[in-house]
Design a protein around this motif. Structure first.
Motif, PDB file in Angstrom:
ATOM      1  N   ASP A   1       4.674   5.360   2.566  1.00  0.00           N
ATOM      2  CA  ASP A   1       4.566   6.595   3.328  1.00  0.00           C
ATOM      3  C   ASP A   1       5.814   6.766   4.146  1.00  0.00           C
ATOM      4  O   ASP A   1       6.518   5.821   4.381  1.00  0.00           O
ATOM      5  N   THR A   2       5.993   7.907   4.597  1.00  0.00           N
ATOM      6  CA  THR A   2       7.252   8.156   5.282  1.00  0.00           C
ATOM      7  C   THR A   2       7.066   8.103   6.788  1.00  0.00           C
ATOM      8  O   THR A   2       6.972   7.037   7.355  1.00  0.00           O
TER       9      THR A   2
ATOM     10  N   LYS B   1      15.873  11.509   1.915  1.00  0.00           N
ATOM     11  CA  LYS B   1      15.138  12.509   1.142  1.00  0.00           C
ATOM     12  C   LYS B   1      15.265  12.171  -0.335  1.00  0.00           C
ATOM     13  O   LYS B   1      16.290  11.664  -0.785  1.00  0.00           O
TER      14      LYS B   1
ATOM     15  N   PRO C   1       8.875  20.759  -7.517  1.00  0.00           N
ATOM     16  CA  PRO C   1       8.972  21.655  -6.362  1.00  0.00           C
ATOM     17  C   PRO C   1       8.938  20.934  -5.023  1.00  0.00           C
ATOM     18  O   PRO C   1       9.209  21.527  -3.993  1.00  0.00           O
ATOM     19  N   TYR C   2       8.600  19.675  -5.042  1.00  0.00           N
ATOM     20  CA  TYR C   2       8.404  19.004  -3.767  1.00  0.00           C
ATOM     21  C   TYR C   2       9.540  18.054  -3.453  1.00  0.00           C
ATOM     22  O   TYR C   2      10.007  17.308  -4.295  1.00  0.00           O
ATOM     23  N   LEU C   3       9.898  18.049  -2.198  1.00  0.00           N
ATOM     24  CA  LEU C   3      10.862  17.103  -1.695  1.00  0.00           C
ATOM     25  C   LEU C   3      10.065  15.985  -1.049  1.00  0.00           C
ATOM     26  O   LEU C   3       9.031  16.230  -0.454  1.00  0.00           O
ATOM     27  N   ARG C   4      10.553  14.791  -1.148  1.00  0.00           N
ATOM     28  CA  ARG C   4       9.842  13.683  -0.526  1.00  0.00           C
ATOM     29  C   ARG C   4      10.784  12.924   0.373  1.00  0.00           C
ATOM     30  O   ARG C   4      11.984  13.154   0.353  1.00  0.00           O
ATOM     31  N   LYS C   5      10.214  12.009   1.109  1.00  0.00           N
ATOM     32  CA  LYS C   5      11.061  11.105   1.887  1.00  0.00           C
ATOM     33  C   LYS C   5      10.606   9.692   1.632  1.00  0.00           C
ATOM     34  O   LYS C   5       9.427   9.430   1.457  1.00  0.00           O
TER      35      LYS C   5
ATOM     36  N   ALA D   1       0.761  -1.247   0.000  1.00  0.00           N
ATOM     37  CA  ALA D   1       0.000   0.000   0.000  1.00  0.00           C
ATOM     38  C   ALA D   1       0.795   1.302   0.000  1.00  0.00           C
ATOM     39  O   ALA D   1       0.813   2.007  -0.977  1.00  0.00           O
ATOM     40  N   ASN D   2       1.385   1.627   1.057  1.00  0.00           N
ATOM     41  CA  ASN D   2       1.891   2.989   1.146  1.00  0.00           C
ATOM     42  C   ASN D   2       3.376   3.067   1.352  1.00  0.00           C
ATOM     43  O   ASN D   2       3.896   2.556   2.323  1.00  0.00           O
TER      44      ASN D   2
ATOM     45  N   LYS E   1       2.569   6.649  10.597  1.00  0.00           N
ATOM     46  CA  LYS E   1       2.613   5.284  11.108  1.00  0.00           C
ATOM     47  C   LYS E   1       1.540   4.435  10.499  1.00  0.00           C
ATOM     48  O   LYS E   1       0.768   3.798  11.187  1.00  0.00           O
ATOM     49  N   ASN E   2       1.503   4.439   9.219  1.00  0.00           N
ATOM     50  CA  ASN E   2       0.414   3.752   8.567  1.00  0.00           C
ATOM     51  C   ASN E   2       0.824   2.369   8.141  1.00  0.00           C
ATOM     52  O   ASN E   2       1.045   2.103   6.989  1.00  0.00           O
TER      53      ASN E   2
END
Lengths: 188, 607
Positions: free
Chosen positions: A48-49, A95, A102-106, A45-46, A52-53
């Motif tokens: 995500d960074t 990172k 324009p966006y930074l992600r992790k 699924a995710n 806590k999913n």
């Protein structure tokens, strides 16, 4: 990725191998054991960074529990669960930037278990295609090239070292425009 | 802080399904049969009158009177509510309504909250954002529930709508702090940013610092679900320059010491969500503890309190000064006992809404019943959300509440055991119940005293609670409970069923008996294709039907799809499963003017 080989699943696997790679050609060195000729793994699924999913994972880990029952949102469940130990909780967050975005992600390298998943995650995150990887030519067929900065501050092409080594030395990821990445060789 | 769907009545013929039949508008009242009759008064008059209509139900009714009323209503509708984002396309909505200022949009079905739907199913806000940008440059307010919202969408809202004022995201996902940063920075007129039970990724963007300098128009800032560290100094400055701020809900990365500093700057707050109700520093700072009691006492208009994550009980008495004024208290993240609750709840005479954990036990609920005579809504959540855990609350607590809180309108109660007697008692003591949701966590669990199914308890609820519109059933249930619901639940609009029933008859009773049924979610119940057919007369009146792990086959679903062309019949399988056989894992079907959607992922098959 070694586990797949140990179980000898290749014989019956359907795979989306990248050109120039197959398990046979990975014979040479331990270096190459994590190449990307790998089965399509359903993306869990995710990626995500810090959030806590891990609800889907939780659902799979607890044996007798039925998915979605009792009907409590995972956010609520997670808030009330006793805190996991630091070691369990901490992922390897790096990172990720992409030239022009324009966006930074992790991304948590612990959640992504190997290069194919990592590439897929990056592609999903930034909506691009990484192109075909080959040992000699790097990433072909795409404007964008995933690179990373290692402990020494050098920028390397993603995929050139075994996964475990990568996760321990990768400090940050950058999806470069192809032209800039040409200077980066693979470590052979 | 409601987790419920909109409770406003939406009639069968709401926005999504207004028929375009032209009716003759004949001012003289006699049927002359002229197709296009000239109205006795100009449209302008009607427009002026219709401006006063705000209820969507009234507006829908008005739009059906005749063509000219339809047209004028469309011109004057400023708040657009769409209960299912796939029931109507953005193009169709923007073509009909010219001057929309507020959009209210819902996406995924509720069971998606419990991981029952594979991710990436849909409900993307993006096509709506783009369509709105073209059609409604004066859009001020967007309220989304269970939609996927990206950072780009947030940027669109902030950049393309100059007067944008209010964003409320409930149970949404798909965005991160980067998107928030851009949004708050570009949205110069922002009054409301409410992020409720939504998932956001932490891109390490310091979005709080991105609010523009100078006095802000902020009235409401809710971000308790945003799981990332925030720049507290920036937040403090923001609160200091937001004189209109009334609602503030902090996330758990704000300590109680920081909370104090904010409260001191904003005594005008009416709604406060404390962050973590504990200090970030380890003991022994040498500094004196701030006077928390005073800070709360200074908030004379505080009526709604929530938060209390990671609570340190020593600090709890700080809230005593506000208890007497509280109408809403959310302790559902605070693992406290009955003894710890009592000194607080005994002061909360005006309390109308109370959310709490079952850690307070039946004894705690008795304390609630003893004091909170004005209680309208109670939610009791489990600390340990598993089937086989110990249950600290039971029929004893439910009975006590029913005896003490006679004005109760809405209840959500998780427990491990229950009796019919207690439920029957509640049905008699609380005749104003509109929402009754009882979740006995052990599947197929009978009345633990009599060993009987729970049919009679729920039967009493539908019989005695004449205003009931929402019902969730659980425990051991036979077809009989559905017979009761079909016979007596004439106002029921939302029904949630799990692990219940014996045969197709169960489903038939409900589909044939409940004319107001709009939202029906069923899981793990033995209902098959024949039962599905019994609802053909009603499906166009419903917003959706969800059936998972029942006894449906593809053929059965296709039959329905063929019989009802305006129904979208989605068969959804788990993302990683291959199509095996005719059995249907998840059926999700809904009326729609658009036909099969074009953004369906691979694991969705539309019949």
């Amino acid at each position: 990725m070694e586990t797949e080989k140990d179980l000898n699943l290749e014989a019956t696997e359907l795979r989306l191998g990248l050109p120039g790679t197959s398990n046979e050609s990975a014979k040479n060195t331990t270096h190459r054991s994590n190449k990307r000729a790998l089965p399509e793994q359903p993306m869990s699924a995710n990626i995500d960074t810090a959030s806590k999913n891990c609800d889907q994972e939780t659902a799979q880990h607890t044996k007798a529990q039925v998915v979605g029952w009792p009907p409590i949102r995972s956010y609520r469940k997670n808030c009330l669960q006793p805190k996991k130990s630091e070691a369990e909780m901490s992922g390897i967050y790096v990172k990720v930037s992409m030239d022009g975005a324009p966006y930074l992600r992790k991304i948590d390298l612990k959640v992504v278990k190997g290069y194919p998943e990592l590439l897929k995650a990056l592609e999903d995150m930034f909506k691009f295609k990484a192109g075909e990887y080959s040992e000699r030519e790097g990433y072909n067929g795409s404007e964008f090239v995933p690179t990373y900065e290692d402990k020494d501050g050098d920028w390397m092409l993603v995929g050139d070292v075994p996964w475990e080594m990568f996760t321990s030395c990768c400090k940050k990821l950058r999806i470069m425009k192809g032209s800039e990445a040409r200077g980066l060789g693979c470590v052979v | 802080m409601s987790e419920d769907d909109d409770r406003q009545q939406s009639p069968p013929s709401d926005l999504e399904f207004v028929s375009n039949k032209a009716r003759n508008c004949n001012a003289t009242g006699s049927g002359s049969g002229n197709p296009e009759f000239q109205s006795a008064y100009p449209d302008q008059v009607l427009e002026n009158v219709l401006h006063f209509l705000t209820s969507k139900r009234d507006r829908n009714a008005v739009s059906l009177v005749c063509k000219s009323w339809y047209r004028v209503e469309a011109l004057t509708r400023s708040e657009l509510f769409i209960g299912n984002c796939y029931a109507v396309s953005p193009a169709r909505a923007t073509a009909r309504f010219a001057r929309v200022r507020a959009l209210h949009l819902k996406g995924k079905p509720r069971f998606a909250d419990f991981n029952m739907m594979p991710s990436d199913w849909g409900a993307h806000f993006n096509p709506w954002a783009l369509a709105m940008a073209k059609a409604y440059p004066w859009l001020e307010k967007v309220h989304l529930k269970r939609m996927s919202v990206t950072d780009d969408d947030l940027a669109t809202l902030a950049e393309l709508f100059l007067g944008f004022k209010e964003l409320v995201l409930v149970c949404c996902d798909g965005f991160g702090t980067s998107g928030l940063a851009i949004f708050v920075n570009k949205c110069r007129q922002l009054k409301v940013l409410d992020l409720i039970e939504s998932e956001s990724s932490d891109d390490e963007a310091d979005w709080i610092s991105c609010f523009p300098e100078g006095e802000s128009h902020l009235e409401s800032l809710i971000f308790d679900c945003v799981e990332c560290h925030i720049n507290f100094e920036a937040l403090e400055r923001l609160v200091a320059r937001s004189p209109s701020l009334k609602k503030l809900r902090l996330n758990r990365y704000v300590s109680i010491g920081q909370l104090y500093r904010l409260m001191v700057r904003a005594p005008q707050l009416t709604h406060l969500g404390t962050g973590s109700f504990s200090s970030s520093e380890i003991a022994g700072q040498g500094d004196q503890e701030p006077d928390y009691v005073n800070a709360f006492a200074a908030c004379k208009t505080l009526v709604c309190l929530s938060g209390f994550r990671e609570i340190i009980l020593d600090y709890l008495p700080a809230i005593y000064p506000v208890c007497a004024n509280l109408t809403s208290l959310n302790f559902s993240y605070a693992n406290i006992t009955a003894e710890q609750l009592k000194p607080i709840i005994s002061k909360c005479h005006k309390l109308q809404v109370f959310w709490v954990l079952d850690s307070i036990c039946d004894e705690g609920l008795q304390a609630v019943a003893a004091t909170c005579k004005e209680l309208r809504e109670l939610r009791v959540f489990p600390v340990d959300a598993r089937e086989d855990s110990d249950g600290p609350v039971s029929e004893v607590g439910l009975q006590a509440i029913s005896e003490g809180c006679r004005k109760l309108q809405s209840i959500l109660y998780f427990c491990q055991q229950m009796t019919n007697a207690a439920v029957i008692t509640m049905s008699k003591n609380c005749p104003d119940l509109v929402v009754f949701r009882l979740c006995i966590m052990g599947r197929h669990r009978a009345d633990h005293v009599t060993g009987e199914p729970m049919d009679d308890g729920f039967g009493a609820i539908v019989m005695n609670c004449k205003k009931l519109t929402r019902l969730a059933v659980s425990g051991l249930l036979t077809d009989k409970v559905f017979d009761y619901i079909g016979r007596h639940g004439k106002l029921v609009r939302t029904l949630s069923v799990a692990f219940a029933g014996d045969s197709d008859m169960g489903l038939k009773y409900v589909l044939e008996g409940c004319p107001q049924l709009q939202k029906f979610e069923i899981r793990d119940s033995p209902f098959g294709d024949a039962a599905l057919r019994s609802g053909l007369h009603h499906y166009y009146n419903m917003r959706f039907l969800w059936m998972s792990s029942c006894r449906l086959t593809r053929r059965g679903c296709q039959e329905i799809a063929r019989a009802m062309p305006r129904l979208v019949v989605e068969v959804i399988r788990s993302a990683d499963e291959e199509e095996v056989d005719d059995a249907v894992e998840i059926l999700y079907m809904y009326r729609s003017l658009e036909g099969p959607r074009t953004d369906a992922p691979k694991f969705v098959t539309i019949s």
